[in-house]
Design an enzyme around this catalytic site. Structure first.
Site, PDB file in Angstrom:
ATOM      1  N   ASP A 308       0.805  -1.219   0.000  1.00 30.40           N
ATOM      2  CA  ASP A 308       0.000   0.000   0.000  1.00 30.40           C
ATOM      3  C   ASP A 308       0.844   1.277   0.000  1.00 30.40           C
ATOM      4  O   ASP A 308       1.459   1.629   1.012  1.00 30.40           O
ATOM      5  CB  ASP A 308      -0.953  -0.015   1.227  1.00 30.40           C
ATOM      6  CG  ASP A 308      -2.195   0.845   1.015  1.00 30.40           C
ATOM      7  OD1 ASP A 308      -2.398   1.336  -0.107  1.00 30.40           O
ATOM      8  OD2 ASP A 308      -2.966   1.019   1.978  1.00 30.40           O
ATOM      9  N   LYS A 357      -8.313  -1.458   3.317  1.00 28.40           N
ATOM     10  CA  LYS A 357      -7.689  -0.142   3.487  1.00 28.40           C
ATOM     11  C   LYS A 357      -7.694   0.255   4.960  1.00 28.40           C
ATOM     12  O   LYS A 357      -6.733   0.820   5.472  1.00 28.40           O
ATOM     13  CB  LYS A 357      -8.463   0.867   2.644  1.00 28.40           C
ATOM     14  CG  LYS A 357      -7.747   2.158   2.325  1.00 28.40           C
ATOM     15  CD  LYS A 357      -6.436   1.961   1.588  1.00 28.40           C
ATOM     16  CE  LYS A 357      -6.343   2.715   0.303  1.00 28.40           C
ATOM     17  NZ  LYS A 357      -5.106   2.507  -0.436  1.00 28.40           N
ATOM     18  N   LYS A 398      -8.255  13.932  -3.430  1.00 30.64           N
ATOM     19  CA  LYS A 398      -8.747  13.376  -2.183  1.00 30.64           C
ATOM     20  C   LYS A 398      -8.617  14.366  -1.033  1.00 30.64           C
ATOM     21  O   LYS A 398      -7.626  15.069  -0.917  1.00 30.64           O
ATOM     22  CB  LYS A 398      -7.959  12.108  -1.844  1.00 30.64           C
ATOM     23  CG  LYS A 398      -8.400  11.488  -0.535  1.00 30.64           C
ATOM     24  CD  LYS A 398      -7.822  10.126  -0.327  1.00 30.64           C
ATOM     25  CE  LYS A 398      -6.370  10.215   0.110  1.00 30.64           C
ATOM     26  NZ  LYS A 398      -5.784   8.867   0.173  1.00 30.64           N
ATOM     27  N   LYS A 470       2.510   2.045   3.343  1.00 32.34           N
ATOM     28  CA  LYS A 470       1.706   2.249   4.557  1.00 32.34           C
ATOM     29  C   LYS A 470       1.806   1.097   5.536  1.00 32.34           C
ATOM     30  O   LYS A 470       1.811   1.295   6.742  1.00 32.34           O
ATOM     31  CB  LYS A 470       0.230   2.354   4.150  1.00 32.34           C
ATOM     32  CG  LYS A 470      -0.275   3.762   4.041  1.00 32.34           C
ATOM     33  CD  LYS A 470      -1.763   3.856   4.210  1.00 32.34           C
ATOM     34  CE  LYS A 470      -2.552   3.475   2.992  1.00 32.34           C
ATOM     35  NZ  LYS A 470      -2.523   4.452   1.913  1.00 32.34           N
TER      36      LYS A 470
HETATM   37  P1  NAD Z   1      -7.725   3.067 -10.284  1.00 31.92           P
HETATM   38  O1  NAD Z   1      -8.986   2.425  -9.885  1.00 31.92           O
HETATM   39  O2  NAD Z   1      -7.775   4.316 -11.090  1.00 31.92           O
HETATM   40  O3  NAD Z   1      -6.797   2.049 -11.075  1.00 31.92           O
HETATM   41  C1  NAD Z   1      -6.802   0.672 -10.861  1.00 31.92           C
HETATM   42  C2  NAD Z   1      -6.785  -0.041 -12.205  1.00 31.92           C
HETATM   43  O4  NAD Z   1      -6.656  -1.425 -11.955  1.00 31.92           O
HETATM   44  C3  NAD Z   1      -8.052   0.158 -13.013  1.00 31.92           C
HETATM   45  O5  NAD Z   1      -7.725   0.639 -14.296  1.00 31.92           O
HETATM   46  C4  NAD Z   1      -8.650  -1.258 -13.085  1.00 31.92           C
HETATM   47  O6  NAD Z   1      -9.304  -1.491 -14.300  1.00 31.92           O
HETATM   48  C5  NAD Z   1      -7.415  -2.117 -12.922  1.00 31.92           C
HETATM   49  N1  NAD Z   1      -7.604  -3.476 -12.410  1.00 31.92           N
HETATM   50  C6  NAD Z   1      -8.441  -3.946 -11.441  1.00 31.92           C
HETATM   51  N2  NAD Z   1      -8.266  -5.256 -11.248  1.00 31.92           N
HETATM   52  C7  NAD Z   1      -7.280  -5.651 -12.099  1.00 31.92           C
HETATM   53  C8  NAD Z   1      -6.631  -6.872 -12.360  1.00 31.92           C
HETATM   54  N3  NAD Z   1      -6.989  -7.987 -11.729  1.00 31.92           N
HETATM   55  N4  NAD Z   1      -5.650  -6.901 -13.285  1.00 31.92           N
HETATM   56  C9  NAD Z   1      -5.283  -5.776 -13.944  1.00 31.92           C
HETATM   57  N5  NAD Z   1      -5.874  -4.592 -13.753  1.00 31.92           N
HETATM   58  C10 NAD Z   1      -6.846  -4.523 -12.834  1.00 31.92           C
HETATM   59  O7  NAD Z   1      -6.928   3.303  -8.911  1.00 31.92           O
HETATM   60  P2  NAD Z   1      -5.639   4.215  -8.621  1.00 31.92           P
HETATM   61  O8  NAD Z   1      -6.101   5.522  -8.092  1.00 31.92           O
HETATM   62  O9  NAD Z   1      -4.726   4.187  -9.779  1.00 31.92           O
HETATM   63  O10 NAD Z   1      -5.024   3.406  -7.403  1.00 31.92           O
HETATM   64  C11 NAD Z   1      -4.504   2.120  -7.626  1.00 31.92           C
HETATM   65  C12 NAD Z   1      -4.320   1.364  -6.334  1.00 31.92           C
HETATM   66  O11 NAD Z   1      -3.339   2.018  -5.545  1.00 31.92           O
HETATM   67  C13 NAD Z   1      -5.568   1.250  -5.474  1.00 31.92           C
HETATM   68  O12 NAD Z   1      -5.662  -0.038  -4.919  1.00 31.92           O
HETATM   69  C14 NAD Z   1      -5.319   2.230  -4.375  1.00 31.92           C
HETATM   70  O13 NAD Z   1      -5.965   1.890  -3.171  1.00 31.92           O
HETATM   71  C15 NAD Z   1      -3.821   2.122  -4.232  1.00 31.92           C
HETATM   72  N6  NAD Z   1      -3.275   3.299  -3.574  1.00 31.92           N
HETATM   73  C16 NAD Z   1      -3.335   4.513  -4.198  1.00 31.92           C
HETATM   74  C17 NAD Z   1      -2.823   5.637  -3.569  1.00 31.92           C
HETATM   75  C18 NAD Z   1      -2.844   6.966  -4.253  1.00 31.92           C
HETATM   76  O14 NAD Z   1      -3.248   7.073  -5.369  1.00 31.92           O
HETATM   77  N7  NAD Z   1      -2.394   8.025  -3.619  1.00 31.92           N
HETATM   78  C19 NAD Z   1      -2.267   5.516  -2.293  1.00 31.92           C
HETATM   79  C20 NAD Z   1      -2.232   4.264  -1.698  1.00 31.92           C
HETATM   80  C21 NAD Z   1      -2.723   3.163  -2.367  1.00 31.92           C
END
Ligand code: NAD
Length: 514
Positions: A308, A357, A398, A470
């Site tokens: 994370d 989360k 966010k 995290k």
């Molecule tokens: P997002 O939803 O825009 O992107 C995720 C992508 O993953 C989507 O395009 C979806 O179609 C794809 N996906 C889902 N399941 C899949 C699979 N099995 N195989 C391949 N692709 C798949 O999300 P995001 O904002 O880009 O964040 C991505 C991840 O990072 C999330 O889990 C989020 O919790 C984590 N995260 C993000 C942040 C941040 O952006 N600041 C911080 C901590 C954690």
């Protein structure tokens, strides 16, 4: 200067060869024994290590799982913009590509003190060891959504239109590979984007093989020396840890072969990467690294890291709580509210994914609290609550609202209210770059007990990546460090050790004793 060539260390303990930097390093710690009377005996201890760092910078590929998401499309556009040195117009004037927010590309560390003036000499973090430059990363990956990267960048609604225009042509030619989709693991509300998927809705060995082929093909097609795989796909629900299913490496492999329902897509990706000896990093909170996956990585001497990304609220928390508790202030509660409107928020509006989360965000102060035996009795903790709500209107911007409530001198109170607008993907993208660059670097560092036997790698679980994560994964049985300053010190001092330099102690006696 090219990477790692900005300075040389002149010391009997450091040898540079054409291909390596070799250092003899004395690791100084303090060994403590507790007596029956409750008193401690502290004994300085020295352990001698040899470190060997490979100097040749490999041509490196980055394969993102969830490439078409907000983070995936933003980090891709960002690297293209940097590679091409782009400048684009905004309503506040021209903006140029940069790597702000990356510890490797945007921060410095103190090399030492100037021999003539006694002033600090600071160098970019990127120049301490011969690291990959992010501009040279070849990017690819998978997504269950088939949009090309130009379309996914539009969907993400993160970047300025003027910048998007400049990278659109290149992005449009990039299209994610079809991925594995096991609907039970992510929110039901993601189903409408899943149009780029491999047949099968639960784990099967053919999936492992297909992903392995994808990694191998990507490596061959682009003439790469090394590939790093990073999960930035949706947050999955936690997998149940079940005896006989995912508790050992053998059981996990058998469970994939038998199509067991409790194996998550992220774990299948981890297994495929481990078997291809491609470091696998998990940027989402779920327990991808079930005990069987960690054991498999250890068996194959493959590198894994997670979990994370620590980008906004938690990064502030791991700095602020470290400060408060080390200031002797008795923190009594932390209330953390978030609302966000991107697809991550939509996925997290589902209970089981939110729970992943919540767990990841909840344990981040434990080590700091436990360490302060003056303020807290054993087992005592501040109250800590985490709330996340989906609010489409705010998109990727966010909102994180935190209240820190603390007890101060003689029963008084200090209340700190924080309102943190985190442009989520713009904070996460540089972390992706750091995880990849540092993860790659760790594959080229070896150690042994001084003078003894063969060199070997660091432990499979790269806890040195903790600063960016995290819920840092650490080798089984070893403690988790969440305090941000300690995480940074571990990273910089391990890098320094590789070139035979002592940790930076910040004592600055040269300015105090004269
Ligand atoms: P997002 O939803 O825009 O992107 C995720 C992508 O993953 C989507 O395009 C979806 O179609 C794809 N996906 C889902 N399941 C899949 C699979 N099995 N195989 C391949 N692709 C798949 O999300 P995001 O904002 O880009 O964040 C991505 C991840 O990072 C999330 O889990 C989020 O919790 C984590 N995260 C993000 C942040 C941040 O952006 N600041 C911080 C901590 C954690």
């Amino acid at each position: 200067a090219t990477a790692g060539n900005l300075f040389t260390v002149t010391s009997p303990n450091v040898v540079y060869t054409d291909s390596t930097i070799e250092s003899k390093y004395t690791y100084r710690t303090t060994s403590v024994t507790a007596g029956a009377d409750g008193r401690y005996t502290a004994v300085p201890k020295e352990t001698l290590y040899d470190f060997k760092t490979e100097r040749a910078v490999p041509k490196t590929g980055l394969m993102l799982v969830g490439w078409g998401g907000n983070n995936g499309s933003t980090v891709t556009a960002g690297i293209i913009a940097n590679r091409r040195g782009l400048t684009w117009d905004t309503r506040e004037g021209p903006r140029a590509a940069n790597y702000y927010g990356s510890i490797v590309m945007g921060s410095t560390l103190k090399l030492g003190t100037d021999a003539a003036t006694n002033r600090d000499v600071n160098i970019p973090f990127h120049d301490v060891l011969p690291m990959v430059h992010p501009n040279d990363l070849v990017i690819g990956g998978w997504d269950i959504s088939g949009l090309n990267l130009a379309e996914s960048m539009d969907r993400a609604a993160v970047l300025e239109p003027t910048l998007k225009q400049m990278v659109r042509k290149e992005m449009a030619e990039m299209r994610p590979l079809p991925s594995i989709y096991y609907p039970d693991f992510i929110a039901a509300n993601q189903e409408d984007r899943a149009d780029n998927i491999l047949p099968g809705s639960k784990a099967e060995w053919a999936h492992v093989e297909k992903l392995r082929t994808d990694i191998r093909d990507f490596k061959a097609t682009n003439g790469l020396d090394k590939v790093i795989v990073l999960w930035t796909a949706n947050t999955e629900r936690f997998a149940d840890i079940i005896e006989g299913v995912n508790d050992t490496a053998e059981n996990l492999l058998a469970s994939i072969k038998n199509g067991h329902e409790e194996v998550a897509p992220s774990t299948v990706f981890a297994v495929a990467s481990i078997l291809e000896n491609a470091p696998f990093i998990n940027g989402s909170p779920q327990n991808t690294f079930v005990p069987g996956a960690i054991a498999l990585a250890e068996q194959h001497n493959a590198f894994i890291g997670g979990d994370d990304f620590k980008s906004g609220q938690t990064k502030m928390k791991s700095a602020l709580v470290d400060f408060l508790i080390n200031a002797g202030i008795r923190l009594t509660s932390i209330a953390s509210y978030n609302h966000l409107g991107n697809n991550d928020g939509k996925n997290l509006s589902s209970q089981r994914q939110f729970r992943s989360k919540e767990i990841s965000k909840s344990n981040v102060v434990d080590d700091m609290v436990e360490a302060n035996t003056v303020l807290y009795k054993p087992g005592e903790k501040p109250d800590h609550t985490v709330v996340i709500k989906y609010m489409p209107a705010v998109g990727d911007n966010k909102r994180a609202l935190d209240e820190y409530y603390a007890e101060i001198f003689l029963g008084g109170h200090q209340t700190i209210s924080l309102f943190n607008v985190c442009e989520d993907s713009l904070l996460a993208s540089p972390l992706i770059i750091d995880l990849v660059l540092i993860g790659e670097m760790m594959t080229r560092i070896q150690w042994r007990s001084s003078g003894e036997g063969e060199y070997k790698s660091f432990h499979s679980v790269l806890s040195v990546l903790s600063y960016m994560l995290k819920a840092p994964l650490t080798p089984p049985g070893t403690p988790v460090v969440n305090a941000l300053a300690k995480q940074r010190a571990a990273l910089t001092n391990i890098f320094r050790a590789c070139v035979g330099l002592e940790p930076e102690s910040d004592m600055t006696l040269e300015h105090k004793l004269f």
